[in-house]
Scaffold this motif. Structure first.
Motif, PDB file in Angstrom:
ATOM      1  N   GLY A  17       0.795  -1.219   0.000  1.00  0.00           N
ATOM      2  CA  GLY A  17       0.000   0.000   0.000  1.00  0.00           C
ATOM      3  C   GLY A  17       0.830   1.272   0.000  1.00  0.00           C
ATOM      4  O   GLY A  17       0.342   2.325   0.391  1.00  0.00           O
ATOM      5  N   GLY A  18       2.103   1.189  -0.419  1.00  0.00           N
ATOM      6  CA  GLY A  18       2.924   2.388  -0.495  1.00  0.00           C
ATOM      7  C   GLY A  18       3.096   3.063   0.854  1.00  0.00           C
ATOM      8  O   GLY A  18       3.434   2.421   1.855  1.00  0.00           O
ATOM      9  N   SER A  19       2.816   4.357   0.911  1.00  0.00           N
ATOM     10  CA  SER A  19       3.021   5.123   2.138  1.00  0.00           C
ATOM     11  C   SER A  19       2.109   4.675   3.277  1.00  0.00           C
ATOM     12  O   SER A  19       2.346   5.013   4.440  1.00  0.00           O
ATOM     13  CB  SER A  19       2.803   6.611   1.867  1.00  0.00           C
ATOM     14  N   LYS A  20       1.079   3.905   2.967  1.00  0.00           N
ATOM     15  CA  LYS A  20       0.211   3.382   4.013  1.00  0.00           C
ATOM     16  C   LYS A  20       0.931   2.353   4.887  1.00  0.00           C
ATOM     17  O   LYS A  20       0.427   1.952   5.938  1.00  0.00           O
ATOM     18  CB  LYS A  20      -1.029   2.743   3.399  1.00  0.00           C
ATOM     19  N   GLY A  21       2.116   1.945   4.431  1.00  0.00           N
ATOM     20  CA  GLY A  21       2.872   0.941   5.174  1.00  0.00           C
ATOM     21  C   GLY A  21       3.260   1.366   6.572  1.00  0.00           C
ATOM     22  O   GLY A  21       3.591   0.511   7.416  1.00  0.00           O
ATOM     23  N   SER A  22       3.229   2.666   6.874  1.00  0.00           N
ATOM     24  CA  SER A  22       3.510   3.102   8.244  1.00  0.00           C
ATOM     25  C   SER A  22       2.516   2.501   9.234  1.00  0.00           C
ATOM     26  O   SER A  22       2.829   2.317  10.416  1.00  0.00           O
ATOM     27  CB  SER A  22       3.493   4.635   8.324  1.00  0.00           C
ATOM     28  N   TYR A  23       1.309   2.184   8.754  1.00  0.00           N
ATOM     29  CA  TYR A  23       0.297   1.517   9.590  1.00  0.00           C
ATOM     30  C   TYR A  23       0.847   0.188  10.115  1.00  0.00           C
ATOM     31  O   TYR A  23       0.631  -0.172  11.285  1.00  0.00           O
ATOM     32  CB  TYR A  23      -0.950   1.279   8.744  1.00  0.00           C
ATOM     33  N   GLY A 210      -4.603  -1.966   1.809  1.00  0.00           N
ATOM     34  CA  GLY A 210      -4.917  -1.499   0.466  1.00  0.00           C
ATOM     35  C   GLY A 210      -6.142  -0.592   0.427  1.00  0.00           C
ATOM     36  O   GLY A 210      -6.904  -0.496   1.398  1.00  0.00           O
ATOM     37  N   SER A 211      -6.321   0.069  -0.710  1.00  0.00           N
ATOM     38  CA  SER A 211      -7.481   0.962  -0.867  1.00  0.00           C
ATOM     39  C   SER A 211      -8.787   0.189  -0.816  1.00  0.00           C
ATOM     40  O   SER A 211      -9.819   0.716  -0.393  1.00  0.00           O
ATOM     41  CB  SER A 211      -7.373   1.718  -2.192  1.00  0.00           C
ATOM     42  N   HIS A 212      -8.749  -1.068  -1.256  1.00  0.00           N
ATOM     43  CA  HIS A 212      -9.942  -1.930  -1.242  1.00  0.00           C
ATOM     44  C   HIS A 212      -9.602  -3.212  -0.496  1.00  0.00           C
ATOM     45  O   HIS A 212      -8.498  -3.752  -0.624  1.00  0.00           O
ATOM     46  CB  HIS A 212     -10.403  -2.250  -2.659  1.00  0.00           C
ATOM     47  N   ARG A 213     -10.568  -3.699   0.267  1.00  0.00           N
ATOM     48  CA  ARG A 213     -10.349  -4.934   1.029  1.00  0.00           C
ATOM     49  C   ARG A 213      -9.994  -6.069   0.090  1.00  0.00           C
ATOM     50  O   ARG A 213     -10.669  -6.301  -0.914  1.00  0.00           O
ATOM     51  CB  ARG A 213     -11.607  -5.270   1.825  1.00  0.00           C
ATOM     52  N   CYS A 214      -8.932  -6.790   0.406  1.00  0.00           N
ATOM     53  CA  CYS A 214      -8.440  -7.832  -0.496  1.00  0.00           C
ATOM     54  C   CYS A 214      -9.194  -9.146  -0.323  1.00  0.00           C
ATOM     55  O   CYS A 214      -9.467  -9.838  -1.307  1.00  0.00           O
ATOM     56  CB  CYS A 214      -6.943  -8.039  -0.251  1.00  0.00           C
ATOM     57  N   HIS A 215      -9.500  -9.523   0.916  1.00  0.00           N
ATOM     58  CA  HIS A 215     -10.134 -10.816   1.186  1.00  0.00           C
ATOM     59  C   HIS A 215     -11.275 -10.653   2.193  1.00  0.00           C
ATOM     60  O   HIS A 215     -11.209  -9.821   3.087  1.00  0.00           O
ATOM     61  CB  HIS A 215      -9.128 -11.807   1.775  1.00  0.00           C
TER      62      HIS A 215
END
Length: 437
Positions: A17-23, A210-215
């Protein structure tokens, strides 16, 4: 939740998720606080990078790295104008698939990112750290998944594979390894839980950023703890200290809630405080039930009786699962917190939540409005039969006015029943304020 006693049975799966990885750094800090350790890690794109940072055994350093990341740590300045156009294509899967079918070189220089990896990823030390690691890429030839374990990678090739797993084409150039072009593994599976299970994990803890739930298929599985960010995490390349701090703190809270160290759904609450408030929670549920019972008509053969229990629908819809009396009260508290636009980052007690609501809501104005024409405020007067109810122009003020009336008169004020049925969310928030303030 019963986790295997042996860490070798636990696998962490870190999504891309790019910069969302800080989560994910906050989530890993939460696992460390809970003394939950894993024997294997699987990652995609930035999740693969976070996995190797975890394997280094220095999460404070990983946090410091994320706090300092900027877009120019990934791309050269000259690449930034081209990058904007490339990011737009990532939002169009059909067009993206067409581009990957016949990929052309992209004019993006990611040498800063590769240099960062070479500084931060000690491949030899990782191979000897005792943890298993795998990542996922997408083979461009055939657009199929390629799962790679560290012990099967050629010595000295880990950086290449990390670059390949992060190759979010066309916003990132493809990576060629042994003559084979690879793209971001998220194109096949952004949270590869199945990869961990196939390699023998007895319990998987997965993080979906991710922007959309994967599973969704893992939600009911006892051997998978699937944690999805409870709030939006920003854009793919939204690198700044404020966003990194927000995402990291959210990741910690979401993870602590998932393992019962905190209570709540999209906000976080101190479980010790709530244990002392069980009677208050039971009283709240009793009052909600009585009000809804009074809304039930005596007519037979009504087509939809669920609409006659609007508070139940709101509370269970927010919870997303069955809950006890405390969960019902917390669900109502969170609806109030959302209305007041409170921060999801603090760990609240009911007292500190009440203080925050007092500060955020126009209670004094609501008291004044309650002494005036409530019908006009709520738009309940002069409405023709069958005419749809209009939205409230000022929801916060309406809630505070209803709170003032409920506190003074209970349900015995004019338009109380009509307000409850026409504006159940606002009425429920007002009722919750009666219990909190």
């Amino acid at each position: 939740m019963n986790l295997p006693a042996d860490p070798s049975g636990i696998a962490l799966v870190l999504g891309g998720g790019g910069s969302k990885g800080s989560y994910e750094i906050g989530a890993l800090e939460a696992l460390e606080r809970l003394s939950i350790r894993a024997g294997a890690l699987y990652g995609v794109s930035v999740g693969a990078l976070n996995a190797v940072l975890y394997m280094k055994g220095d999460l404070p350093a990983a946090r410091e790295l994320w706090d300092g990341l900027r877009i120019t740590d990934l791309y050269t300045e000259e690449s930034l104008p081209t990058l904007k156009r490339a990011l737009e294509i990532l939002d169009h899967p059909k067009k993206l698939a067409e581009l990957l079918a016949k990929p052309a070189p992209v004019n993006l220089d990611v040498s800063p990112f590769e240099a960062l990896l070479r500084r931060e990823v000690p491949e030899e030390a990782l191979r000897g750290c005792g943890l298993s690691f795998g990542l996922l890429t997408t083979k461009v030839n055939g657009l199929v998944r390629d799962e790679r374990m560290l012990d099967a990678m050629a010595p000295g090739s880990l950086i290449d594979w990390l670059m390949a797993s992060a190759a979010a084409f066309p916003a990132f150039p493809l990576r060629t390894i042994d003559g084979e072009a690879h793209a971001d593994g998220g194109f096949c599976d952004n949270v590869p839980v199945g990869m961990a299970l196939r390699h023998g994990a007895r319990h998987v803890i997965a993080f979906d950023i991710g922007s959309h739930r994967c599973h969704t298929q893992y939600d009911a599985r006892p051997d998978v703890t699937y944690i999805r960010a409870s709030r939006p995490l920003g854009g793919l390349l939204d690198f700044c200290p404020e966003r990194a701090d927000f995402n990291r703190r959210l990741g910690m809270n979401d993870t602590l809630r998932a393992f019962g160290a905190l209570r709540g759904f999209t906000f976080s609450f101190d479980p010790g405080d709530l244990r002392q408030r069980r009677g208050q929670a039971a009283d709240f549920l009793r009052v909600v039930s009585l009000i809804e019972a009074g809304m039930q008509p005596s007519l037979a053969f009504l087509p939809n009786r669920n609409s006659l229990a609007p508070f139940t629908s709101l509370l269970t819809g927010h919870m997303g699962r069955p809950g006890d009396e405390t969960d019902w009260l917390l669900s109502a508290c969170e609806l109030c917190a959302e209305l007041a636009e409170l921060s999801p980052l603090p760990v609240y007690t009911l007292r500190t939540l009440a203080d925050a609501l007092r500060e955020a809501l126009p209670l004094a104005r609501g008291m004044q409005a309650a002494s005036g024409d409530m019908g006009s405020l709520l738009g309940l007067q002069h409405r023709a039969k069958g005419e749809p109810q209009k939205a409230l122009p000022d929801r916060k003020l309406a809630v505070c006015a209803l709170y003032s009336l409920l506190k003074k008169s209970g349900m015995d004020f004019p338009l109380a029943a009509q307000a409850a049925s026409s504006f159940p969310r606002e009425f429920l928030c007002a009722l919750t304020l009666v219990f909190l303030l």
